[in-house]
Scaffold this motif. Structure first.
Motif, PDB file in Angstrom:
ATOM      1  N   ASN A 121      -0.578   1.155  -6.579  1.00 45.31           N
ATOM      2  CA  ASN A 121       0.498   0.372  -5.966  1.00 45.31           C
ATOM      3  C   ASN A 121       0.938  -0.768  -6.878  1.00 45.31           C
TER       4      ASN A 121
ATOM      5  N   GLU B  30       0.828  -1.212   0.000  1.00 45.10           N
ATOM      6  CA  GLU B  30       0.000   0.000   0.000  1.00 45.10           C
ATOM      7  C   GLU B  30       0.859   1.256   0.000  1.00 45.10           C
ATOM      8  N   SER B  31       2.053   1.170   0.541  1.00 49.49           N
ATOM      9  CA  SER B  31       2.942   2.330   0.592  1.00 49.49           C
ATOM     10  C   SER B  31       3.356   2.811  -0.796  1.00 49.49           C
TER      11      SER B  31
ATOM     12  N   LYS C  98       1.239   3.203  -3.347  1.00 51.97           N
ATOM     13  CA  LYS C  98       0.108   3.834  -4.036  1.00 51.97           C
ATOM     14  C   LYS C  98       0.262   5.352  -4.054  1.00 51.97           C
ATOM     15  N   MET C  99      -0.442   6.008  -4.998  1.00 48.77           N
ATOM     16  CA  MET C  99      -0.520   7.454  -5.025  1.00 48.77           C
ATOM     17  C   MET C  99      -1.394   7.932  -3.856  1.00 48.77           C
ATOM     18  N   ASP C 100      -1.159   9.154  -3.400  1.00 51.84           N
ATOM     19  CA  ASP C 100      -1.871   9.668  -2.229  1.00 51.84           C
ATOM     20  C   ASP C 100      -3.386   9.686  -2.411  1.00 51.84           C
ATOM     21  N   TRP C 101      -3.845   9.909  -3.628  1.00 54.72           N
ATOM     22  CA  TRP C 101      -5.273  10.061  -3.890  1.00 54.72           C
ATOM     23  C   TRP C 101      -5.992   8.730  -4.084  1.00 54.72           C
ATOM     24  N   ASP C 102      -5.267   7.630  -4.079  1.00 58.73           N
ATOM     25  CA  ASP C 102      -5.818   6.349  -4.493  1.00 58.73           C
ATOM     26  C   ASP C 102      -6.544   5.646  -3.344  1.00 58.73           C
ATOM     27  N   ASN C 103      -7.301   4.606  -3.705  1.00 60.36           N
ATOM     28  CA  ASN C 103      -8.069   3.812  -2.749  1.00 60.36           C
ATOM     29  C   ASN C 103      -7.804   2.344  -3.043  1.00 60.36           C
TER      30      ASN C 103
END
Length: 263
Positions: free
Chosen positions: A102, A17-18, A20-25
Protein backbone atom coordinates in the motif's frame (compact mmCIF):
# COMPACT_ATOMS: atom_id res chain seq x y z
CA UNK A 1 -1.76 10.62 25.28
CA UNK A 2 -1.21 9.36 21.72
CA UNK A 3 -2.11 5.69 21.19
CA UNK A 4 -1.06 2.99 18.74
CA UNK A 5 -4.55 3.17 17.24
CA UNK A 6 -4.21 6.87 16.44
CA UNK A 7 -0.86 6.29 14.75
CA UNK A 8 -2.28 3.33 12.84
CA UNK A 9 -5.14 5.50 11.57
CA UNK A 10 -2.62 8.12 10.43
CA UNK A 11 -0.40 5.60 8.61
CA UNK A 12 -3.44 4.09 6.91
CA UNK A 13 -4.49 7.58 5.80
CA UNK A 14 -1.08 7.98 4.12
CA UNK A 15 -1.26 4.50 2.59
CA UNK A 16 -4.80 3.08 2.69
CA UNK A 17 -5.10 -0.67 3.09
CA UNK A 18 -7.23 -0.72 -0.06
CA UNK A 19 -4.06 0.02 -2.08
CA UNK A 20 -2.24 -3.14 -1.00
CA UNK A 21 -1.78 -6.24 -3.16
CA UNK A 22 -4.18 -9.10 -2.39
CA UNK A 23 -1.42 -11.33 -1.02
CA UNK A 24 0.04 -8.72 1.32
CA UNK A 25 -0.17 -8.33 5.11
CA UNK A 26 -0.33 -4.78 6.45
CA UNK A 27 -1.52 -2.80 9.45
CA UNK A 28 -1.17 -3.57 13.16
CA UNK A 29 0.46 -7.01 13.29
CA UNK A 30 1.45 -7.07 16.96
CA UNK A 31 0.29 -5.19 20.04
CA UNK A 32 -2.69 -3.18 21.17
CA UNK A 33 -4.47 -0.19 19.65
CA UNK A 34 -4.92 1.29 23.14
CA UNK A 35 -1.21 1.25 24.04
CA UNK A 36 0.11 4.78 24.77
CA UNK A 37 3.07 5.83 22.61
CA UNK A 38 5.86 8.27 23.42
CA UNK A 39 8.56 6.87 21.12
CA UNK A 40 8.38 5.40 17.60
CA UNK A 41 11.25 3.65 15.83
CA UNK A 42 10.97 3.68 12.02
CA UNK A 43 12.75 1.05 9.91
CA UNK A 44 12.49 -0.76 6.60
CA UNK A 45 12.27 -4.20 8.21
CA UNK A 46 10.96 -5.45 11.58
CA UNK A 47 13.98 -7.66 12.18
CA UNK A 48 15.66 -8.65 15.43
CA UNK A 49 18.18 -5.81 15.33
CA UNK A 50 15.34 -3.30 15.06
CA UNK A 51 13.44 -4.95 17.92
CA UNK A 52 16.52 -4.76 20.16
CA UNK A 53 17.13 -1.13 19.24
CA UNK A 54 13.49 -0.29 20.00
CA UNK A 55 13.79 -2.09 23.34
CA UNK A 56 17.02 -0.31 24.27
CA UNK A 57 15.56 3.08 23.33
CA UNK A 58 12.32 2.49 25.20
CA UNK A 59 10.04 2.72 22.17
CA UNK A 60 6.47 1.48 22.43
CA UNK A 61 6.00 1.14 18.67
CA UNK A 62 7.90 0.26 15.52
CA UNK A 63 6.63 1.42 12.13
CA UNK A 64 8.13 -0.46 9.20
CA UNK A 65 7.63 -0.97 5.48
CA UNK A 66 7.92 -4.76 5.47
CA UNK A 67 5.59 -6.87 7.61
CA UNK A 68 6.61 -8.80 10.71
CA UNK A 69 4.50 -11.73 9.53
CA UNK A 70 4.58 -12.18 5.78
CA UNK A 71 3.25 -15.75 5.70
CA UNK A 72 0.97 -17.42 8.28
CA UNK A 73 3.07 -18.38 11.31
CA UNK A 74 2.83 -22.01 12.49
CA UNK A 75 4.61 -21.21 15.74
CA UNK A 76 6.39 -18.43 17.62
CA UNK A 77 9.58 -19.72 19.20
CA UNK A 78 13.11 -18.46 19.74
CA UNK A 79 14.30 -20.90 17.08
CA UNK A 80 13.50 -18.52 14.19
CA UNK A 81 14.30 -14.89 13.51
CA UNK A 82 10.63 -13.94 13.21
CA UNK A 83 9.84 -15.79 16.43
CA UNK A 84 12.66 -14.15 18.37
CA UNK A 85 11.63 -10.73 17.07
CA UNK A 86 7.94 -11.18 17.93
CA UNK A 87 8.74 -12.55 21.39
CA UNK A 88 11.15 -9.69 22.10
CA UNK A 89 8.63 -7.07 20.99
CA UNK A 90 5.80 -8.66 22.97
CA UNK A 91 7.92 -9.09 26.11
CA UNK A 92 8.69 -5.37 26.06
CA UNK A 93 5.20 -4.18 25.18
CA UNK A 94 6.22 -2.91 21.74
CA UNK A 95 3.59 -2.85 18.99
CA UNK A 96 4.37 -3.29 15.29
CA UNK A 97 2.68 -1.46 12.41
CA UNK A 98 3.63 -1.77 8.77
CA UNK A 99 2.61 -0.35 5.39
CA UNK A 100 3.96 -2.51 2.56
CA UNK A 101 2.56 -2.64 -0.97
CA UNK A 102 0.00 0.00 0.00
CA UNK A 103 2.93 2.35 0.67
CA UNK A 104 4.55 1.28 -2.63
CA UNK A 105 1.43 2.39 -4.49
CA UNK A 106 0.36 5.40 -2.42
CA UNK A 107 0.95 8.97 -3.57
CA UNK A 108 4.25 10.20 -2.07
CA UNK A 109 5.07 6.64 -1.00
CA UNK A 110 8.03 4.36 -1.75
CA UNK A 111 8.19 4.94 -5.49
CA UNK A 112 7.58 8.68 -5.45
CA UNK A 113 10.33 9.00 -2.84
CA UNK A 114 12.65 6.84 -4.95
CA UNK A 115 11.96 8.89 -8.07
CA UNK A 116 12.65 12.15 -6.23
CA UNK A 117 15.79 10.73 -4.62
CA UNK A 118 17.17 9.91 -8.08
CA UNK A 119 16.45 13.44 -9.29
CA UNK A 120 13.63 12.57 -11.68
CA UNK A 121 11.41 15.40 -12.91
CA UNK A 122 7.89 15.33 -14.39
CA UNK A 123 7.13 12.31 -12.21
CA UNK A 124 3.94 10.39 -12.93
CA UNK A 125 2.40 6.96 -12.39
CA UNK A 126 2.88 4.65 -15.36
CA UNK A 127 -0.34 2.63 -14.94
CA UNK A 128 -2.70 4.17 -12.37
CA UNK A 129 -4.67 1.68 -10.29
CA UNK A 130 -7.18 4.19 -8.97
CA UNK A 131 -7.84 7.67 -7.66
CA UNK A 132 -7.87 8.85 -4.05
CA UNK A 133 -10.77 10.76 -2.49
CA UNK A 134 -8.90 14.01 -3.11
CA UNK A 135 -8.37 13.18 -6.78
CA UNK A 136 -4.76 11.91 -6.73
CA UNK A 137 -3.86 8.90 -8.84
CA UNK A 138 -2.17 5.92 -7.19
CA UNK A 139 -0.40 2.88 -8.56
CA UNK A 140 2.89 0.98 -8.48
CA UNK A 141 5.53 2.21 -10.93
CA UNK A 142 6.68 5.80 -11.43
CA UNK A 143 8.42 7.38 -14.39
CA UNK A 144 10.10 10.71 -14.98
CA UNK A 145 12.87 12.38 -16.88
CA UNK A 146 16.47 13.37 -16.33
CA UNK A 147 18.67 15.46 -18.62
CA UNK A 148 19.86 13.11 -21.37
CA UNK A 149 23.10 11.48 -20.28
CA UNK A 150 25.21 8.39 -20.68
CA UNK A 151 24.31 5.23 -18.80
CA UNK A 152 27.62 5.45 -16.90
CA UNK A 153 26.76 8.95 -15.69
CA UNK A 154 23.32 7.85 -14.50
CA UNK A 155 24.74 4.75 -12.80
CA UNK A 156 27.02 7.04 -10.82
CA UNK A 157 24.02 9.16 -9.80
CA UNK A 158 22.04 6.11 -8.67
CA UNK A 159 24.91 4.70 -6.66
CA UNK A 160 25.60 8.01 -4.94
CA UNK A 161 21.98 8.98 -4.29
CA UNK A 162 21.04 5.60 -2.80
CA UNK A 163 24.39 4.99 -1.05
CA UNK A 164 24.67 1.61 -2.75
CA UNK A 165 27.82 -0.49 -2.33
CA UNK A 166 27.36 -1.63 -5.93
CA UNK A 167 24.92 -1.95 -8.82
CA UNK A 168 23.99 -4.75 -11.21
CA UNK A 169 22.88 -3.60 -14.63
CA UNK A 170 22.32 -4.52 -18.27
CA UNK A 171 22.90 -2.13 -21.13
CA UNK A 172 20.06 -1.49 -23.50
CA UNK A 173 22.24 0.46 -25.92
CA UNK A 174 20.55 3.81 -25.23
CA UNK A 175 21.35 6.99 -23.36
CA UNK A 176 19.30 7.76 -20.26
CA UNK A 177 16.41 10.24 -20.37
CA UNK A 178 13.04 8.60 -19.61
CA UNK A 179 13.40 6.59 -16.41
CA UNK A 180 11.01 4.19 -14.68
CA UNK A 181 11.42 3.21 -11.04
CA UNK A 182 9.99 0.44 -8.90
CA UNK A 183 11.47 0.04 -5.43
CA UNK A 184 12.06 -3.53 -4.31
CA UNK A 185 11.14 -6.54 -6.43
CA UNK A 186 9.45 -4.87 -9.40
CA UNK A 187 11.44 -6.39 -12.27
CA UNK A 188 8.35 -8.37 -13.35
CA UNK A 189 6.82 -5.01 -14.31
CA UNK A 190 9.51 -4.37 -16.93
CA UNK A 191 7.00 -4.59 -19.78
CA UNK A 192 5.14 -1.58 -18.34
CA UNK A 193 8.32 0.48 -18.35
CA UNK A 194 8.96 -0.44 -21.97
CA UNK A 195 5.38 0.23 -23.03
CA UNK A 196 5.61 3.69 -21.45
CA UNK A 197 8.61 4.49 -23.67
CA UNK A 198 11.22 4.40 -20.92
CA UNK A 199 14.85 3.79 -21.85
CA UNK A 200 15.91 2.92 -18.28
CA UNK A 201 14.35 1.05 -15.34
CA UNK A 202 15.67 1.16 -11.76
CA UNK A 203 14.45 -1.63 -9.48
CA UNK A 204 15.83 -4.59 -7.48
CA UNK A 205 15.93 -8.37 -7.15
CA UNK A 206 16.37 -8.80 -10.91
CA UNK A 207 16.74 -12.36 -12.22
CA UNK A 208 19.37 -13.49 -14.70
CA UNK A 209 16.95 -13.94 -17.60
CA UNK A 210 15.39 -10.54 -16.92
CA UNK A 211 18.71 -8.83 -17.54
CA UNK A 212 18.91 -10.62 -20.89
CA UNK A 213 15.32 -9.71 -21.72
CA UNK A 214 16.02 -6.06 -20.95
CA UNK A 215 19.13 -5.94 -23.09
CA UNK A 216 17.28 -7.64 -25.97
CA UNK A 217 14.46 -5.12 -25.63
CA UNK A 218 16.74 -2.07 -25.64
CA UNK A 219 16.11 -1.21 -21.99
CA UNK A 220 18.81 -0.18 -19.53
CA UNK A 221 17.98 -2.25 -16.45
CA UNK A 222 19.53 -1.30 -13.10
CA UNK A 223 19.32 -3.43 -9.95
CA UNK A 224 20.17 -1.12 -7.04
CA UNK A 225 19.19 -3.56 -4.31
CA UNK A 226 15.95 -4.12 -2.43
CA UNK A 227 17.12 -2.37 0.74
CA UNK A 228 18.61 0.64 -1.04
CA UNK A 229 15.66 1.32 -3.34
CA UNK A 230 13.16 1.23 -0.47
CA UNK A 231 14.92 2.54 2.62
CA UNK A 232 14.60 6.22 1.54
CA UNK A 233 10.89 5.98 2.41
CA UNK A 234 11.84 5.70 6.09
CA UNK A 235 12.76 9.38 6.11
CA UNK A 236 9.39 10.22 4.59
CA UNK A 237 7.53 8.19 7.23
CA UNK A 238 9.55 9.69 10.07
CA UNK A 239 8.95 13.23 8.77
CA UNK A 240 5.21 12.69 8.47
CA UNK A 241 4.96 11.10 11.93
CA UNK A 242 6.92 13.92 13.57
CA UNK A 243 4.68 16.54 11.98
CA UNK A 244 1.46 14.74 12.93
CA UNK A 245 2.52 13.81 16.47
CA UNK A 246 4.93 16.48 17.77
CA UNK A 247 4.68 15.16 21.34
CA UNK A 248 6.05 11.77 20.23
CA UNK A 249 9.76 11.13 19.68
CA UNK A 250 10.38 9.56 16.26
CA UNK A 251 13.71 8.06 15.22
CA UNK A 252 14.94 6.15 12.17
CA UNK A 253 16.70 2.91 13.05
CA UNK A 254 20.48 3.26 13.16
CA UNK A 255 21.18 -0.46 13.55
CA UNK A 256 19.27 -1.83 10.58
CA UNK A 257 21.32 -2.38 7.44
CA UNK A 258 21.24 -4.53 4.32
CA UNK A 259 22.34 -8.08 5.14
CA UNK A 260 23.76 -8.55 1.62
CA UNK A 261 27.40 -7.57 1.36
CA UNK A 262 29.87 -7.15 -1.49
CA UNK A 263 33.32 -8.78 -1.29
Amino acid sequence: MITVGEILDFVEALAPESMKMDWDNVGLLLGSRTKPVTKILVALDPFEDVAREATDWGAELIVTHHPLFFRPARNLTDETGVGRTALLLAANGISAINAHTNLDCAPDGVNDVLARTLGLENIRIITPSGVTEDGREWGLLRMGTVPEQSLDAFLSTVKTALHCPGLRYAQGGKSVHRVAVGGGACADEMAEALAAGCDTFVTADVKYNQFWDAADSGLNLIDAGHFYTETPVCSYLAEKLRAAFPAVSVKISQSHQDCMKFF
